[in-house]
Each structure stands twice: as C-alpha cells, then as structure tokens.
Scaffold this active site. Structure first.
Site, PDB file in Angstrom:
ATOM      1  N   CYS A 122       0.425  -3.876  -6.129  1.00 51.98           N
ATOM      2  CA  CYS A 122       0.742  -3.286  -4.826  1.00 51.98           C
ATOM      3  C   CYS A 122       1.211  -1.828  -4.987  1.00 51.98           C
ATOM      4  O   CYS A 122       0.397  -0.966  -5.261  1.00 51.98           O
ATOM      5  CB  CYS A 122       1.753  -4.142  -4.060  1.00 51.98           C
ATOM      6  SG  CYS A 122       1.822  -3.691  -2.320  1.00 51.98           S
ATOM      7  N   HIS A 226      -0.832  -9.293  -4.052  1.00 47.85           N
ATOM      8  CA  HIS A 226       0.365  -9.777  -4.757  1.00 47.85           C
ATOM      9  C   HIS A 226       0.079 -11.056  -5.535  1.00 47.85           C
ATOM     10  O   HIS A 226       0.463 -12.153  -5.114  1.00 47.85           O
ATOM     11  CB  HIS A 226       1.514  -9.999  -3.766  1.00 47.85           C
ATOM     12  CG  HIS A 226       2.195  -8.734  -3.356  1.00 47.85           C
ATOM     13  ND1 HIS A 226       3.231  -8.178  -4.080  1.00 47.85           N
ATOM     14  CD2 HIS A 226       1.962  -7.891  -2.327  1.00 47.85           C
ATOM     15  CE1 HIS A 226       3.633  -7.062  -3.499  1.00 47.85           C
ATOM     16  NE2 HIS A 226       2.872  -6.851  -2.426  1.00 47.85           N
ATOM     17  N   GLU A 228       1.490 -12.218  -8.050  1.00 46.67           N
ATOM     18  CA  GLU A 228       2.702 -12.909  -8.526  1.00 46.67           C
ATOM     19  C   GLU A 228       3.160 -13.993  -7.560  1.00 46.67           C
ATOM     20  O   GLU A 228       3.844 -14.935  -7.957  1.00 46.67           O
ATOM     21  CB  GLU A 228       3.828 -11.898  -8.794  1.00 46.67           C
ATOM     22  CG  GLU A 228       4.596 -11.422  -7.570  1.00 46.67           C
ATOM     23  CD  GLU A 228       3.844 -10.395  -6.719  1.00 46.67           C
ATOM     24  OE1 GLU A 228       2.677 -10.077  -7.035  1.00 46.67           O
ATOM     25  OE2 GLU A 228       4.437  -9.907  -5.738  1.00 46.67           O
TER      26      GLU A 228
END
Ligand code: MN
Length: 259
Positions: A122, A226, A228
């Site tokens: 990001c 994202h 994660e």
C-alpha cells in the site's frame, strides 16, 4: 556486517529476520509505536522473525537498524509527502508524516544497497515509486476518473476489486494466479511509474496494483492492496508473497553468514 550476521544454524532454525516499518500514533492516551499485527502475523506464518523498526529511529539510524535484518517490509499508513516528488499538496491530500517518509526512504536505500529483498504494501508501493523517481495520485477520487472504488467501506480483508497480473511476472508466480480479487484500502496510487520498476498488475480501471524489479535485480515486489490482512486464510494466494520474501531472505542470510 559480520557482527550482525546470524550463524547458518540460527538462520535455518529460527528463520531470517524481517524488518517491518512501524508507525508512531497516539492511542489510549499515550504516544505509542508499533504496527498492525497482521503484518507481524504474516511474516511469522511465513517462517520469518519480524522486527518492528519505529520511525523514531530517524533517517540517520535507518541503515544501522536494518543491518540486523535480512529483508524489509514497507507497510501502509499516511500519504507520502508530495514535496518528495515535486508537487504541492492537493486539496484532498491526507495526513503526511515527513519524518516517516524520510526514515522509510533511508531504509529502502539501505536495503537496495545491500541487495536484501523488499516487499512494499500500500503506502509501501507508493514510497518505493517516489524513492525511485516516480509520482503519485495524491487523491484518486478527486484527481483520476476511476471505474473502481479503491476505498470502499468494507472490512479490511474483504476482496472488492479485480487485479490482472502479467503472465510469467514474479508477482504472478508468487500468487500462483494471473487474476485475483483483492482488498482495497487506498486513496493514493502510482501515477508516473519510476524508472527501474516494472508494473505487473492492474485494476480494471488501469490503475497499477503491483510492481517488481526487473530481471537481474535484487528481489523487490510491491502491491497496492493489503495481502497481510489475509493472514488467517491458509488458501490465500497472498501467502506466496510473504513465503517468497522469507525464502529470499533466508537465501541471502545463508550466503552472508559465517560458516
Ligand atoms: Mn485498489
């Protein structure tokens, strides 16, 4: 460098050390530093040893802190200061943190100099693009006609738009897919791609969603979404991003550790 290197057995058993760029925020009445746990969980799950590096270290200590690490994750957060790519602030620019920008640019420069693997996420893809001479959309809704909503009000792990990835690119290999749905929590994005970066993934509206280093360069992957946040999903293609980062870090750590 030798003093910071782990022995071969330690790398093999504990995993390589992965620097994760941290944030400085006020919450629950105190100024605190840390990072979203999902980054830490993703690195742990991939077999790495995450070390959070706070922006309080400053640009002057970035290289010294990174010396202890075998890979770097540049995380999400504030908007990048447009002064760093020669623009004044647009009306809907969000919060900027020049100290964090300079700290992370110093981390990135040190990582590139040492040729350790880098994963940008990001804000991370944006920071890398700016560090290498590219520019950003400061605020997508007010500056660019987007057919895709890149900042829907949705849970962070919700997949809301499609990304098409160049067949055979590093990102395609790591994801094991040339098309996937991704989550999207951003209002800035790459405008002019920096020299030295190769775009490899795009949203349906043509916005760059992933970049990577060219052939023969050290391991560098960055994505606008994202990955994660998918840490709890064992079947998520994004697992490949973190496991490949950790594998590249292990290889490098073993190559540089004392025998
Ligand atoms: Mn997006």
């Amino acid at each position: 460098m030798i003093g910071a290197a782990l022995g071969r057995d330690e790398v093999a058993t504990a995993g390589p050390r992965v620097a994760v760029s941290g944030v400085l925020r006020g919450w629950e009445g105190a100024e605190r530093t840390g990072v979203n746990a999902s980054y830490v969980r993703s690195v742990l799950r991939a077999g790495g040893v995450p070390l959070i590096l706070p922006p309080l270290l400053g640009a002057t200590r970035a290289a010294a802190a990174l010396e202890a690490c075998d890979a770097l994750v540049l995380t999400g957060g504030e908007d990048v200061d447009p002064g760093l790519y020669g623009e004044g602030p647009a009306p809907l620019l969000g919060t900027v943190d020049r100290e964090r920008d300079l700290f992370e640019m110093a981390l990135f420069a040190a990582a590139q100099q040492r040729e350790i693997p880098v994963l940008g996420i990001c804000r991370g893809i944006q920071l890398i693009n700016v560090a290498l001479g590219g520019t950003l959309w400061q605020d997508l809704p007010s500056q660019r006609q987007c057919l895709v909503d890149h900042e829907p009000r949705a849970p962070r792990e919700r997949r809301t738009h499609r990304v098409d990835v160049t067949p055979g690119s590093r990102v395609a290999q790591l994801l094991g897919a040339e098309r996937l749905e991704v989550n999207s929590i951003h209002h800035q994005a790459i405008k002019d791609l920096a020299p030295g970066l190769v775009a490899s993934g795009w949203a349906e509206d043509g916005l760059v969603e992933s970049v990577e280093s060219g052939a023969g360069r050290s391991w560098l992957v960055a994505v606008q979404w994202h990955p994660e946040e998918m840490h709890a999903d064992a079947a998520a293609p994004e697992r490949g991003l973190f496991s490949s980062l950790v594998d590249a870090a292990s290889e490098r750590a073993l190559a540089h550790s004392p025998r």
